[in-house]
Write a protein that holds these residues in place. Structure first.
Motif, PDB file in Angstrom:
ATOM      1  N   THR A   1       8.444   9.159   6.780  1.00  0.00           N
ATOM      2  CA  THR A   1       9.295  10.355   6.755  1.00  0.00           C
ATOM      3  C   THR A   1       9.857  10.600   8.142  1.00  0.00           C
ATOM      4  N   VAL A   2      11.142  10.930   8.208  1.00  0.00           N
ATOM      5  CA  VAL A   2      11.799  11.267   9.474  1.00  0.00           C
ATOM      6  C   VAL A   2      12.375  12.669   9.349  1.00  0.00           C
ATOM      7  N   LEU A   3      11.929  13.564  10.223  1.00  0.00           N
ATOM      8  CA  LEU A   3      12.406  14.943  10.252  1.00  0.00           C
ATOM      9  C   LEU A   3      13.101  15.208  11.578  1.00  0.00           C
ATOM     10  N   TYR A   4      14.153  16.003  11.535  1.00  0.00           N
ATOM     11  CA  TYR A   4      14.874  16.393  12.744  1.00  0.00           C
ATOM     12  C   TYR A   4      14.919  17.909  12.840  1.00  0.00           C
ATOM     13  N   PHE A   5      14.643  18.417  14.040  1.00  0.00           N
ATOM     14  CA  PHE A   5      14.869  19.816  14.335  1.00  0.00           C
ATOM     15  C   PHE A   5      16.321  19.999  14.740  1.00  0.00           C
ATOM     16  N   GLU A   6      16.989  20.985  14.183  1.00  0.00           N
ATOM     17  CA  GLU A   6      18.364  21.310  14.534  1.00  0.00           C
ATOM     18  C   GLU A   6      18.419  22.761  14.972  1.00  0.00           C
ATOM     19  N   GLY A   7      19.513  23.104  15.640  1.00  0.00           N
ATOM     20  CA  GLY A   7      19.712  24.479  16.072  1.00  0.00           C
ATOM     21  C   GLY A   7      19.843  24.581  17.566  1.00  0.00           C
ATOM     22  N   ASP A   8      20.350  25.687  18.010  1.00  0.00           N
ATOM     23  CA  ASP A   8      20.558  25.959  19.425  1.00  0.00           C
ATOM     24  C   ASP A   8      19.297  26.570  19.999  1.00  0.00           C
ATOM     25  N   THR A   9      18.848  26.042  21.150  1.00  0.00           N
ATOM     26  CA  THR A   9      17.641  26.577  21.781  1.00  0.00           C
ATOM     27  C   THR A   9      17.848  28.012  22.256  1.00  0.00           C
ATOM     28  N   HIS A  10      19.106  28.448  22.405  1.00  0.00           N
ATOM     29  CA  HIS A  10      19.391  29.821  22.813  1.00  0.00           C
ATOM     30  C   HIS A  10      19.379  30.783  21.626  1.00  0.00           C
ATOM     31  N   SER A  11      19.324  30.230  20.411  1.00  0.00           N
ATOM     32  CA  SER A  11      19.275  31.061  19.217  1.00  0.00           C
ATOM     33  C   SER A  11      17.835  31.157  18.730  1.00  0.00           C
ATOM     34  N   SER A  12      17.550  32.202  17.959  1.00  0.00           N
ATOM     35  CA  SER A  12      16.187  32.402  17.464  1.00  0.00           C
ATOM     36  C   SER A  12      15.930  31.650  16.166  1.00  0.00           C
ATOM     37  N   PHE A  13      16.944  30.973  15.620  1.00  0.00           N
ATOM     38  CA  PHE A  13      16.781  30.281  14.341  1.00  0.00           C
ATOM     39  C   PHE A  13      16.718  28.775  14.537  1.00  0.00           C
ATOM     40  N   ARG A  14      15.894  28.121  13.732  1.00  0.00           N
ATOM     41  CA  ARG A  14      15.710  26.672  13.788  1.00  0.00           C
ATOM     42  C   ARG A  14      15.838  26.105  12.379  1.00  0.00           C
ATOM     43  N   LEU A  15      16.390  24.915  12.293  1.00  0.00           N
ATOM     44  CA  LEU A  15      16.502  24.207  11.026  1.00  0.00           C
ATOM     45  C   LEU A  15      15.758  22.893  11.151  1.00  0.00           C
ATOM     46  N   ILE A  16      15.014  22.524  10.136  1.00  0.00           N
ATOM     47  CA  ILE A  16      14.335  21.235  10.112  1.00  0.00           C
ATOM     48  C   ILE A  16      14.785  20.501   8.855  1.00  0.00           C
ATOM     49  N   ARG A  17      15.290  19.289   9.047  1.00  0.00           N
ATOM     50  CA  ARG A  17      15.919  18.548   7.955  1.00  0.00           C
ATOM     51  C   ARG A  17      15.262  17.180   7.807  1.00  0.00           C
ATOM     52  N   ALA A  18      15.068  16.740   6.560  1.00  0.00           N
ATOM     53  CA  ALA A  18      14.503  15.423   6.271  1.00  0.00           C
ATOM     54  C   ALA A  18      15.639  14.413   6.115  1.00  0.00           C
ATOM     55  N   PHE A  19      15.645  13.369   6.963  1.00  0.00           N
ATOM     56  CA  PHE A  19      16.651  12.325   6.880  1.00  0.00           C
ATOM     57  C   PHE A  19      16.116  11.083   6.162  1.00  0.00           C
ATOM     58  N   LYS A  20      14.802  10.988   6.055  1.00  0.00           N
ATOM     59  CA  LYS A  20      14.181   9.892   5.317  1.00  0.00           C
ATOM     60  C   LYS A  20      12.860  10.397   4.768  1.00  0.00           C
ATOM     61  N   ASN A  21      12.576  10.076   3.517  1.00  0.00           N
ATOM     62  CA  ASN A  21      11.316  10.504   2.925  1.00  0.00           C
ATOM     63  C   ASN A  21      10.977   9.572   1.773  1.00  0.00           C
ATOM     64  N   ARG A  22       9.972   8.737   1.949  1.00  0.00           N
ATOM     65  CA  ARG A  22       9.549   7.821   0.897  1.00  0.00           C
ATOM     66  C   ARG A  22       8.800   8.529  -0.220  1.00  0.00           C
ATOM     67  N   PHE A  23       8.375   9.766   0.019  1.00  0.00           N
ATOM     68  CA  PHE A  23       7.589  10.493  -0.977  1.00  0.00           C
ATOM     69  C   PHE A  23       8.329  11.714  -1.519  1.00  0.00           C
ATOM     70  N   GLY A  24       9.580  11.880  -1.187  1.00  0.00           N
ATOM     71  CA  GLY A  24      10.313  13.056  -1.662  1.00  0.00           C
ATOM     72  C   GLY A  24      11.798  12.907  -1.433  1.00  0.00           C
ATOM     73  N   ALA A  25      12.523  13.994  -1.633  1.00  0.00           N
ATOM     74  CA  ALA A  25      13.979  13.991  -1.513  1.00  0.00           C
ATOM     75  C   ALA A  25      14.393  14.092  -0.053  1.00  0.00           C
ATOM     76  N   VAL A  26      15.510  13.457   0.262  1.00  0.00           N
ATOM     77  CA  VAL A  26      16.064  13.566   1.611  1.00  0.00           C
ATOM     78  C   VAL A  26      17.019  14.758   1.655  1.00  0.00           C
TER      79      VAL A  26
END
Length: 453
Positions: free
Chosen positions: A232-257
């Motif tokens: 599984t490959v996960l990426y954190f997205e978002g601006d470090t100056h903002s209080s919100f963060r997004l985490i997205r799966a770009f690869k997952n052998r056990f689930g949906a991308v």
């Protein structure tokens, strides 16, 4: 003292070359060769099988069963993972420095430690620094085992003796193996350490989470083969100056991308956001020209995102700028708008933004982008409580978007009363609370919007 022999390693595939070249001879990538120390063949190197028994079987003889999930207790993190961690799985999580990778994983281990043995291996921070973070986050980390070490052989020995259910390696770029002579963070070291930890995870059933550094371009640092090794490959997205963060799966052998988890950074760590659509919708006091709400599909979750456009007279060469959307696709859409709807922007600057820092890659945003551009150009707000989605082709046709029913139901749930959608997405049964307007072509969509004013 004899000088060490150097070779050049490719940062994409890890192949080696005796001299520097502009193009990798193995994967044909350009400008990816970096200098490193030539590795000597190790005489005691072992290659163990990943499976406990390596024997030939017919595929029909193997009992197939769903992988059991280990919930982390953080709902948005479990969503990105596809339901939770898998025993023996290897997860690679990357993101910009300071975006919250270590914070999230320490929170997850603290919750997992209540029911499972866990181990946190810190290669970048001392034990005191990790303990200080846990105290600042007010975590119950009494059962979290900690090891501040970067030597691979010692870490493997600790994993074999402790037998944790979940182990976090923070980070893979800091590890080094006695088998290799190159420095930590080199292509050879990263590839070898990741391969050894993956082999151990498959044999012991321990779930291993690797933290990876990212390059200036936002990609994971190290050889590209690193992404192929893990499950599984996960990426954190978002601006470090903002209080919100997004985490997205770009690869997952056990689930949906493309599953998306949304977090808010607080004083006590990352908190999951139950209604992420509210983050991506601006609260305007009155109707604003150039604003259009679309329904995008992130994995299995429909999200409402506001698309904003600003069209202004160009002083010199017209500019085309996008934030969160594909700039090349914007140029194509402007040509379609001019050719098939008679709305030209050839002497205008066009700026398009997806509110909230979310990145939209699906073509279903095409119609919303064009509607926001037309609204800004005419300086006329779109009707209130309207959502739009649909792909626009070069011939001016509007193509359907996948999972149209789910998008419309999400919009109705959030109080939107009208939807402009492709004709193929017209629901067979009316959806309570929302009027669906189906269109075939872009000129028809522009005309129907004017009729709604």
């Amino acid at each position: 003292m004899a000088k060490s022999k150097t070779v050049y390693y490719c940062g994409e595939c890890g192949a080696s070359s005796p001299k520097w070249q502009g193009q990798c001879p193995a994967c044909s990538a350009w400008n990816t060769l970096v200098e490193g120390v030539a590795e000597k063949a190790a005489g005691n190197h072992r290659f163990d099988s990943l499976a406990p028994s390596a024997r030939l079987q017919n595929l029909s003889e193997i009992e197939a069963r769903e992988a059991e999930r280990i919930p982390t207790g953080i709902g948005e993190f479990d969503r990105a993972l596809g339901g939770g961690l898998v025993a023996g799985g290897v997860v690679l999580i990357g993101g910009d420095p300071g975006i919250g990778k270590s914070t999230l994983l320490l929170q997850a281990l603290a919750r997992l430690s209540q029911a499972h043995p866990v181990l946190y291996v810190s290669g970048e921070e001392s034990g005191e620094q990790v303990a200080l973070r846990a105290r600042r986050l007010t975590l119950d980390a009494e059962r979290v085992r900690l090891m501040a070490e970067i030597n691979l052989e010692r870490i493997v020995s600790a994993l074999q003796s402790e037998k944790p259910q979940v182990a976090v390696i923070d980070s893979i770029q800091t590890l080094w193996s006695d088998q290799l002579s190159s420095a930590p963070g080199s292509v050879a070291q990263v590839r070898e350490c990741a391969a050894q930890l993956t082999r151990l995870a498959k044999q012991s059933g321990t779930t291993v989470i690797l933290v990876g550094h990212v390059t200036k371009e936002g990609a994971l640092a190290g050889p590209r083969v690193l992404e192929h090794i893990v499950d599984t490959v996960l990426y954190f997205e978002g601006d470090t100056h903002s209080s919100f963060r997004l985490i997205r799966a770009f690869k997952n052998r056990f689930g949906a991308v493309n599953e998306l988890g949304v977090f808010a950074m607080t004083e006590t760590g990352l908190k999951g956001v139950n209604n992420p659509s509210a983050l991506f919708l601006s609260q305007h006091g009155q109707e604003v020209a150039g604003s259009c709400v679309m329904v995008t599909q992130e994995g299995t979750r429909p999200l409402l995102v506001e698309i904003q456009a600003l069209v202004d007279t160009a002083h010199g060469n017209p500019r085309r700028l996008t934030v969160g959307l594909d700039a090349q696709r914007l140029a194509m859409l402007l040509a379609v708008l001019h050719r098939h709807a008679g709305i030209g922007c050839f002497d205008q600057d066009v700026f398009v933004n997806a509110v909230g820092g979310v990145k939209i890659s699906e073509p279903a945003a095409d119609l919303a982008v064009l509607m926001s551009i037309a609204s800004s150009l005419k300086n006329k707000p779109l009707p209130s409580k309207l959502v739009v989605f649909g792909e626009v082709g070069l011939a001016g046709e509007i193509r359907p978007a996948p999972r149209g029913q789910e998008r419309l139901k999400e919009a109705a749930k959030l109080g939107f009363t009208r939807a402009l959608v492709p004709e193929a997405n017209l629901p067979r049964q009316p959806i309570p609370g929302i009027e669906v307007i189906a269109v075939r072509r872009i000129d028809e969509a522009v005309m129907r919007i004017r009729e709604l004013d």
